[in-house]
Design an enzyme around this catalytic site. Structure first.
Site, PDB file in Angstrom:
ATOM      1  N   CYS A 128     -17.923   2.229  54.729  1.00  0.00           N
ATOM      2  CA  CYS A 128     -17.193   1.381  53.507  1.00  0.00           C
ATOM      3  C   CYS A 128     -18.250   0.937  53.016  1.00  0.00           C
ATOM      4  O   CYS A 128     -19.064  -0.137  53.504  1.00  0.00           O
ATOM      5  CB  CYS A 128     -16.339   0.367  54.154  1.00  0.00           C
ATOM      6  SG  CYS A 128     -15.547  -0.798  52.816  1.00  0.00           S
ATOM      7  N   CYS A 131     -17.545  -3.312  52.505  1.00  0.00           N
ATOM      8  CA  CYS A 131     -17.805  -4.019  53.718  1.00  0.00           C
ATOM      9  C   CYS A 131     -18.836  -3.710  54.440  1.00  0.00           C
ATOM     10  O   CYS A 131     -19.355  -4.591  55.274  1.00  0.00           O
ATOM     11  CB  CYS A 131     -16.527  -3.754  54.609  1.00  0.00           C
ATOM     12  SG  CYS A 131     -14.952  -4.181  53.982  1.00  0.00           S
ATOM     13  N   LYS A 135     -16.193   2.704  59.266  1.00  0.00           N
ATOM     14  CA  LYS A 135     -14.541   2.525  59.437  1.00  0.00           C
ATOM     15  C   LYS A 135     -14.122   2.996  60.659  1.00  0.00           C
ATOM     16  O   LYS A 135     -14.441   4.224  61.258  1.00  0.00           O
ATOM     17  CB  LYS A 135     -13.900   3.334  58.371  1.00  0.00           C
ATOM     18  CG  LYS A 135     -14.127   2.682  57.053  1.00  0.00           C
ATOM     19  CD  LYS A 135     -13.589   3.539  55.780  1.00  0.00           C
ATOM     20  CE  LYS A 135     -13.669   3.007  54.673  1.00  0.00           C
ATOM     21  NZ  LYS A 135     -12.988   3.971  53.576  1.00  0.00           N
ATOM     22  N   HIS A 141     -10.127   0.487  53.598  1.00  0.00           N
ATOM     23  CA  HIS A 141     -10.403  -0.916  52.841  1.00  0.00           C
ATOM     24  C   HIS A 141      -9.216  -0.923  51.880  1.00  0.00           C
ATOM     25  O   HIS A 141      -8.621  -0.547  51.077  1.00  0.00           O
ATOM     26  CB  HIS A 141     -11.450  -0.653  52.021  1.00  0.00           C
ATOM     27  CG  HIS A 141     -12.159  -1.822  51.587  1.00  0.00           C
ATOM     28  ND1 HIS A 141     -12.838  -2.713  51.878  1.00  0.00           N
ATOM     29  CD2 HIS A 141     -11.690  -2.140  50.125  1.00  0.00           C
ATOM     30  CE1 HIS A 141     -12.996  -3.772  50.948  1.00  0.00           C
ATOM     31  NE2 HIS A 141     -12.429  -3.612  49.846  1.00  0.00           N
ATOM     32  N   CYS A 142      -8.735  -2.325  52.015  1.00  0.00           N
ATOM     33  CA  CYS A 142      -7.635  -2.916  51.147  1.00  0.00           C
ATOM     34  C   CYS A 142      -8.441  -3.532  49.875  1.00  0.00           C
ATOM     35  O   CYS A 142      -8.953  -4.691  50.237  1.00  0.00           O
ATOM     36  CB  CYS A 142      -6.600  -3.757  51.772  1.00  0.00           C
ATOM     37  SG  CYS A 142      -5.513  -4.621  50.801  1.00  0.00           S
ATOM     38  N   CYS A 145      -6.752  -7.405  50.031  1.00  0.00           N
ATOM     39  CA  CYS A 145      -7.096  -8.323  51.072  1.00  0.00           C
ATOM     40  C   CYS A 145      -8.675  -8.439  51.125  1.00  0.00           C
ATOM     41  O   CYS A 145      -9.397  -9.474  51.526  1.00  0.00           O
ATOM     42  CB  CYS A 145      -7.043  -7.596  52.440  1.00  0.00           C
ATOM     43  SG  CYS A 145      -4.938  -7.616  52.719  1.00  0.00           S
ATOM     44  N   CYS A 148     -11.643  -4.193  55.312  1.00  0.00           N
ATOM     45  CA  CYS A 148     -11.191  -2.952  55.768  1.00  0.00           C
ATOM     46  C   CYS A 148      -9.903  -3.306  57.023  1.00  0.00           C
ATOM     47  O   CYS A 148     -10.415  -4.283  57.810  1.00  0.00           O
ATOM     48  CB  CYS A 148     -12.188  -2.080  56.512  1.00  0.00           C
ATOM     49  SG  CYS A 148     -13.245  -1.211  55.270  1.00  0.00           S
ATOM     50  N   HIS A 155      -0.417  -2.035  51.497  1.00  0.00           N
ATOM     51  CA  HIS A 155      -0.340  -3.367  51.181  1.00  0.00           C
ATOM     52  C   HIS A 155       1.038  -3.610  50.402  1.00  0.00           C
ATOM     53  O   HIS A 155       1.253  -2.936  49.321  1.00  0.00           O
ATOM     54  CB  HIS A 155      -1.572  -3.836  50.262  1.00  0.00           C
ATOM     55  CG  HIS A 155      -1.560  -5.344  49.910  1.00  0.00           C
ATOM     56  ND1 HIS A 155      -2.283  -5.861  51.132  1.00  0.00           N
ATOM     57  CD2 HIS A 155      -1.004  -6.217  49.233  1.00  0.00           C
ATOM     58  CE1 HIS A 155      -2.191  -7.287  50.561  1.00  0.00           C
ATOM     59  NE2 HIS A 155      -1.180  -7.569  49.588  1.00  0.00           N
ATOM     60  N   CYS A 156       1.765  -4.342  50.983  1.00  0.00           N
ATOM     61  CA  CYS A 156       3.120  -4.542  50.498  1.00  0.00           C
ATOM     62  C   CYS A 156       3.498  -5.921  49.747  1.00  0.00           C
ATOM     63  O   CYS A 156       3.090  -6.824  50.286  1.00  0.00           O
ATOM     64  CB  CYS A 156       4.182  -4.608  51.796  1.00  0.00           C
ATOM     65  SG  CYS A 156       5.735  -4.805  51.398  1.00  0.00           S
TER      66      CYS A 156
END
Length: 335
Positions: A128, A131, A135, A141-142, A145, A148, A155-156
């Site tokens: 990543c 970050c 990983k 990775h989000c 947020c 990672c 992501h909800c």
């Protein structure tokens, strides 16, 4: 990075879907319990009131409890052992070609005994750039947020959280209890909805609104939840995340969308655990530490990888990084 006021506004906006769902649920409680069962007088007898309320509240309780857990459980973040030091980052970014970068990552994995199986399309370990870390398997990775996330599903916005290793069970049973809640409301309100259309019986517009909207809202949410809950049951039984269903994980032997599938029963237990009494309770019972996962195929490096998992456990890797203190390490020989 945007200035602090912008970040605060963005964080506030992200809570709007959760506030909307919470407001609908609170209103549905008022419309069903307070208005329909007590104020309106449409429920014929006290016995019927008691039965409706006794059956209603368990659905409401478990729905709310699982929703809370899905929202407020911290997503699993990558352990510090996977992060590159400043010197390693400088050496990696100054490399002349991808082959040198691949060798740097491979050496770090060997030196740190990192239990990593998944690769990129070129066969390198996944890295990543944001970050500055290698990983872990099934981590992604989000962007919401900013880090990672272990076994990231998606992501909800409806829970304002990453659905991942730590809260995937909570998310699935939240969908299940939400569906049961909506179906129960639909079926029990149907009698009074039909009475409204055929006989009237409501003395003011407010009563019509509550009964009509309660019925239509529960029907519409039921329809959407059936497909969403069914999809995640499918993913659970096949041991896939939403991301993996669109892009198969890549191993040394190549892409394999069923690479982590161990059979439907084992797949189910990996998420829900082996204690049947807790399967459908919003408490953490998933196997593992979010970092290591058994696979159904024998990798070329299976012995090395199993040894790395064992060393990781012996060195306390999962105790430092396990997001829930009661999690279990579920190490299965891949042969």
């Amino acid at each position: 990075m945007p200035p602090a006021p912008v970040r605060w506004c963005m964080a506030l906006v992200r809570w709007f879907p959760v506030v909307f769902i919470t407001a609908v649920v609170v209103w549905s409680y008022y419309a069903y319990v307070i208005y329909m069962c007590f104020v309106s007088g449409v429920v014929d007898t006290v016995a019927e009131q008691v039965i409706l309320l006794l059956l209603y509240h368990p659905f409401f309780l478990f729905f709310g409890w699982s929703y809370w857990q899905a929202i407020y459980t911290e997503p699993g973040k990558t352990p510090k052992q996977f992060y590159l030091s400043e010197q390693d980052v400088a050496r990696f970014e100054s490399s002349e070609n991808e082959e040198q970068q691949r060798q740097i990552l491979a050496k770090l994995v060997r030196d740190r005994n990192l239990p990593v199986q998944c690769r990129t399309a070129t066969g390198a370990y996944r890295y990543c750039e944001k970050c500055k870390c290698i990983k872990p398997d099934r981590a992604h990775h989000c962007s919401m947020c900013g880090t990672c996330i272990l076994k990231m599903d998606h992501h909800c916005p409806w829970v304002n959280n990453c659905v991942s290793f730590t809260n995937y069970k909570f998310f699935v049973i939240f969908l299940g209890y939400a569906l049961l809640y909506c179906l129960y409301v639909t079926l029990t309100v149907l009698k009074y909805f039909i009475r409204f259309w055929t006989q009237g019986g409501f003395h003011n517009d407010l009563g019509r609104f509550h009964i009509l909207f309660l019925f239509f809202a529960s029907v519409m949410f039921s329809i959407s939840l059936i497909s969403l809950f069914g999809y995640h049951v499918f993913l659970t039984l096949h041991n896939r995340s939403t991301l993996e269903s669109f892009r198969a994980p890549i191993f040394r032997t190549g892409p394999d969308k069923n690479g982590f599938s161990l059979g439907k029963r084992a797949n189910f237990q990996e998420i829900f655990g082996d204690d049947r009494k807790k399967w459908f309770l919003p408490v953490f019972t998933s196997f593992g530490d979010g970092v290591t996962y058994p696979t159904r195929t024998e990798d070329i490096d299976s012995d090395t990888l199993l040894g790395a998992r064992q060393r990781w456990a012996e060195e306390g890797g999962e105790e430092e990084t396990s997001p829930v203190g009661t999690s279990k390490v579920h190490l299965i020989n891949e042969r």
